[in-house]
Design a protein around this motif. Structure first.
Motif, PDB file in Angstrom:
ATOM      1  N   ILE A 175       0.854  -1.200   0.000  1.00 35.12           N
ATOM      2  CA  ILE A 175       0.000   0.000   0.000  1.00 35.12           C
ATOM      3  C   ILE A 175       0.885   1.244   0.000  1.00 35.12           C
ATOM      4  O   ILE A 175       0.667   2.197  -0.756  1.00 35.12           O
ATOM      5  CB  ILE A 175      -0.924   0.008   1.235  1.00 35.12           C
ATOM      6  CG1 ILE A 175      -1.820  -1.222   1.255  1.00 35.12           C
ATOM      7  CG2 ILE A 175      -1.770   1.286   1.264  1.00 35.12           C
ATOM      8  CD1 ILE A 175      -2.654  -1.374   2.522  1.00 35.12           C
ATOM      9  N   VAL A 176       1.913   1.241   0.872  1.00 35.88           N
ATOM     10  CA  VAL A 176       2.818   2.382   0.995  1.00 35.88           C
ATOM     11  C   VAL A 176       3.524   2.661  -0.326  1.00 35.88           C
ATOM     12  O   VAL A 176       3.674   3.809  -0.749  1.00 35.88           O
ATOM     13  CB  VAL A 176       3.850   2.131   2.118  1.00 35.88           C
ATOM     14  CG1 VAL A 176       4.921   3.204   2.127  1.00 35.88           C
ATOM     15  CG2 VAL A 176       3.156   2.051   3.473  1.00 35.88           C
ATOM     16  N   LYS A 177       3.938   1.597  -0.989  1.00 39.20           N
ATOM     17  CA  LYS A 177       4.684   1.729  -2.244  1.00 39.20           C
ATOM     18  C   LYS A 177       3.899   2.504  -3.299  1.00 39.20           C
ATOM     19  O   LYS A 177       4.471   3.207  -4.135  1.00 39.20           O
ATOM     20  CB  LYS A 177       5.031   0.335  -2.777  1.00 39.20           C
ATOM     21  CG  LYS A 177       5.987   0.325  -3.955  1.00 39.20           C
ATOM     22  CD  LYS A 177       6.215  -1.089  -4.459  1.00 39.20           C
ATOM     23  CE  LYS A 177       6.852  -1.977  -3.403  1.00 39.20           C
ATOM     24  NZ  LYS A 177       7.149  -3.341  -3.935  1.00 39.20           N
ATOM     25  N   PHE A 178       2.573   2.394  -3.247  1.00 41.02           N
ATOM     26  CA  PHE A 178       1.724   3.077  -4.233  1.00 41.02           C
ATOM     27  C   PHE A 178       1.030   4.297  -3.616  1.00 41.02           C
ATOM     28  O   PHE A 178      -0.065   4.671  -4.028  1.00 41.02           O
ATOM     29  CB  PHE A 178       0.705   2.095  -4.807  1.00 41.02           C
ATOM     30  CG  PHE A 178       1.333   0.998  -5.613  1.00 41.02           C
ATOM     31  CD1 PHE A 178       1.787   1.238  -6.902  1.00 41.02           C
ATOM     32  CD2 PHE A 178       1.509  -0.270  -5.075  1.00 41.02           C
ATOM     33  CE1 PHE A 178       2.389   0.237  -7.645  1.00 41.02           C
ATOM     34  CE2 PHE A 178       2.111  -1.281  -5.807  1.00 41.02           C
ATOM     35  CZ  PHE A 178       2.563  -1.030  -7.092  1.00 41.02           C
ATOM     36  N   SER A 179       1.702   4.913  -2.643  1.00 39.44           N
ATOM     37  CA  SER A 179       1.183   6.130  -2.007  1.00 39.44           C
ATOM     38  C   SER A 179       2.244   7.228  -2.091  1.00 39.44           C
ATOM     39  O   SER A 179       2.800   7.660  -1.078  1.00 39.44           O
ATOM     40  CB  SER A 179       0.820   5.855  -0.541  1.00 39.44           C
ATOM     41  OG  SER A 179      -0.086   4.785  -0.431  1.00 39.44           O
ATOM     42  N   PRO A 180       2.540   7.722  -3.292  1.00 38.08           N
ATOM     43  CA  PRO A 180       3.651   8.664  -3.477  1.00 38.08           C
ATOM     44  C   PRO A 180       3.444  10.012  -2.799  1.00 38.08           C
ATOM     45  O   PRO A 180       4.413  10.748  -2.589  1.00 38.08           O
ATOM     46  CB  PRO A 180       3.721   8.827  -5.001  1.00 38.08           C
ATOM     47  CG  PRO A 180       2.330   8.508  -5.472  1.00 38.08           C
ATOM     48  CD  PRO A 180       1.843   7.429  -4.563  1.00 38.08           C
ATOM     49  N   ALA A 181       2.195  10.348  -2.437  1.00 33.18           N
ATOM     50  CA  ALA A 181       1.915  11.642  -1.813  1.00 33.18           C
ATOM     51  C   ALA A 181       1.964  11.579  -0.286  1.00 33.18           C
ATOM     52  O   ALA A 181       1.732  12.575   0.389  1.00 33.18           O
ATOM     53  CB  ALA A 181       0.545  12.161  -2.258  1.00 33.18           C
ATOM     54  N   LEU A 182       2.287  10.403   0.269  1.00 33.68           N
ATOM     55  CA  LEU A 182       2.224  10.192   1.711  1.00 33.68           C
ATOM     56  C   LEU A 182       3.114  11.183   2.470  1.00 33.68           C
ATOM     57  O   LEU A 182       4.284  11.352   2.161  1.00 33.68           O
ATOM     58  CB  LEU A 182       2.663   8.762   2.036  1.00 33.68           C
ATOM     59  CG  LEU A 182       2.175   8.162   3.361  1.00 33.68           C
ATOM     60  CD1 LEU A 182       0.658   8.095   3.400  1.00 33.68           C
ATOM     61  CD2 LEU A 182       2.771   6.769   3.562  1.00 33.68           C
ATOM     62  N   GLU A 183       2.512  11.818   3.487  1.00 34.56           N
ATOM     63  CA  GLU A 183       3.229  12.780   4.318  1.00 34.56           C
ATOM     64  C   GLU A 183       3.377  12.305   5.757  1.00 34.56           C
ATOM     65  O   GLU A 183       4.314  12.726   6.453  1.00 34.56           O
ATOM     66  CB  GLU A 183       2.510  14.142   4.303  1.00 34.56           C
ATOM     67  CG  GLU A 183       2.481  14.798   2.936  1.00 34.56           C
ATOM     68  CD  GLU A 183       1.750  16.123   2.947  1.00 34.56           C
ATOM     69  OE1 GLU A 183       1.276  16.550   4.032  1.00 34.56           O
ATOM     70  OE2 GLU A 183       1.640  16.751   1.879  1.00 34.56           O
ATOM     71  N   TYR A 184       2.467  11.436   6.215  1.00 38.85           N
ATOM     72  CA  TYR A 184       2.514  10.959   7.596  1.00 38.85           C
ATOM     73  C   TYR A 184       2.179   9.476   7.607  1.00 38.85           C
ATOM     74  O   TYR A 184       1.068   9.079   7.291  1.00 38.85           O
ATOM     75  CB  TYR A 184       1.505  11.748   8.440  1.00 38.85           C
ATOM     76  CG  TYR A 184       1.501  11.419   9.933  1.00 38.85           C
ATOM     77  CD1 TYR A 184       2.437  10.568  10.511  1.00 38.85           C
ATOM     78  CD2 TYR A 184       0.549  11.988  10.770  1.00 38.85           C
ATOM     79  CE1 TYR A 184       2.427  10.286  11.867  1.00 38.85           C
ATOM     80  CE2 TYR A 184       0.531  11.719  12.141  1.00 38.85           C
ATOM     81  CZ  TYR A 184       1.471  10.867  12.682  1.00 38.85           C
ATOM     82  OH  TYR A 184       1.456  10.584  14.026  1.00 38.85           O
TER      83      TYR A 184
END
Length: 338
Positions: free
Chosen positions: A90-99
């Protein structure tokens, strides 16, 4: 859950908080209709939900897109390594993740390495909380390779991860060169000794925006405390909290830490409780804070007798180690300036 899911199906949500429910895999799949219709989520909270390996897989399968996701939190679950590997997808495909928060989730070395690799795509990350897992040195080193990509990082929580000196040094050495606006650094409970403190001190010295440092429940002793104290000697005008409790610190280390922070404008709390400071040392520290006693935390768990590591041979050895580490710190500061 089915009724709730059906009622909201098709709604274009930006924020979804399903925390503190007895979800598990069945609960997650009960929200299938809702989750499958979400393409624009910006914040997703699944804390204290019984997110097991199977439940994590269900989350990954059901949410069609996490491209806009900025906040993802999985605190206090029974995710384990296999679940963390799924979350890493999931994280790998969340390029906008800030937190990103994945604390207290029973993640070991394999899961930690997978999360570290996945985080390399999250170049906008500002806050990272991985506390209270079983990463170990290998996962700590893997995470250090991702940290260099987080130019906007302001808060990092890496307490109770079994990092030891090697993991802590790897992370500190990378942080020193990245995250110029770092405000919070937490690495409590990681079995860090004075050897690891040398690298931490250089990292801390380079971070002029730090407001909070937590290195509690390590094994820094006086040598490590002195290095950290010297790193705080100048340029940390925004610092307001330092926690060095339960580190087997004695009089010399306590005095230097107190001297380093007592004159910082706006400073709020120095916690050196649970150490081995002599009665004379306590009096000296209290004297430094006499005009602002609230800045000095409680000392009710301090043990003046302490663990006896200050025998004659130990003193000579400690002095040699301190000189060596102090010299190393100076050399590293010179390199940093260049």
């Amino acid at each position: 859950m089915n009724l709730f899911s059906s009622a909201l199906e098709g709604s274009q949500l930006r924020y979804l908080n399903l925390s503190n429910n007895a979800l598990g895999e069945k609960g997650v799949r009960a929200f299938e209709a809702l989750l499958k219709s979400q393409n624009n989520l910006e914040e997703l909270y699944l804390m204290n939900d019984g997110i097991s390996e199977e439940a994590a897989r269900a989350v990954s399968e059901l949410i069609p897109s996490t491209e806009k996701l900025k906040v993802l939190q999985f605190h206090n679950n029974m995710t384990g390594d296999e679940g963390a590997i799924t979350i890493s997808e999931i994280v790998k495909f969340s390029p906008a993740l800030e937190y990103f928060r994945c604390s207290s989730t029973r993640v070991g070395s394999d899961g930690g390495v997978a999360l570290a690799e996945a985080l390399k795509t999250c170049t906008h990350l500002k806050k990272l909380d991985l506390r209270d897992n079983m990463f170990g040195v290998e996962a700590g080193v893997a995470l250090s390779k991702a940290l260099s990509l987080f130019a906007d990082l302001t808060e990092i929580y890496l307490s109770y991860l079994n990092l030891e000196d090697d993991g802590a040094k790897a992370l500190a050495n990378v942080l020193k060169e990245s995250a110029p606006s770092l405000e919070v650094l937490e690495m409590a409970g990681n079995d860090i000794t004075a050897k690891g403190a040398a690298s931490l001190a250089v990292c801390i010295a380079s971070k002029q925006f730090l407001s909070k440092i937590n290195l509690a429940e390590n094994e820094l002793k006086d040598e490590g405390a002195i290095l950290i104290g010297k790193a705080l000697g100048e340029g940390h005008s925004r610092l307001n909290e330092v926690d060095m409790s339960t580190n087997a610190i004695r009089r010399a280390g306590a005095k230097l830490l107190a001297q380093a922070v007592v004159k910082i404008p706006g400073f709020k709390l120095l916690n050196i409780n649970g150490n081995f400071i002599s009665d004379e040392g306590i009096d000296e520290v209290k004297e430094m804070f006499k005009s602002s006693p609230d800045m000095l935390g409680l000392l009710d768990e301090n043990d003046p007798e302490g663990e006896d590591y200050d025998d004659e041979d130990g003193n000579e050895e400690n002095a040699e180690d301190e000189n060596e580490l102090d010299s190393k710190l100076k050399d590293l500061k010179i390199e940093q300036g260049e």
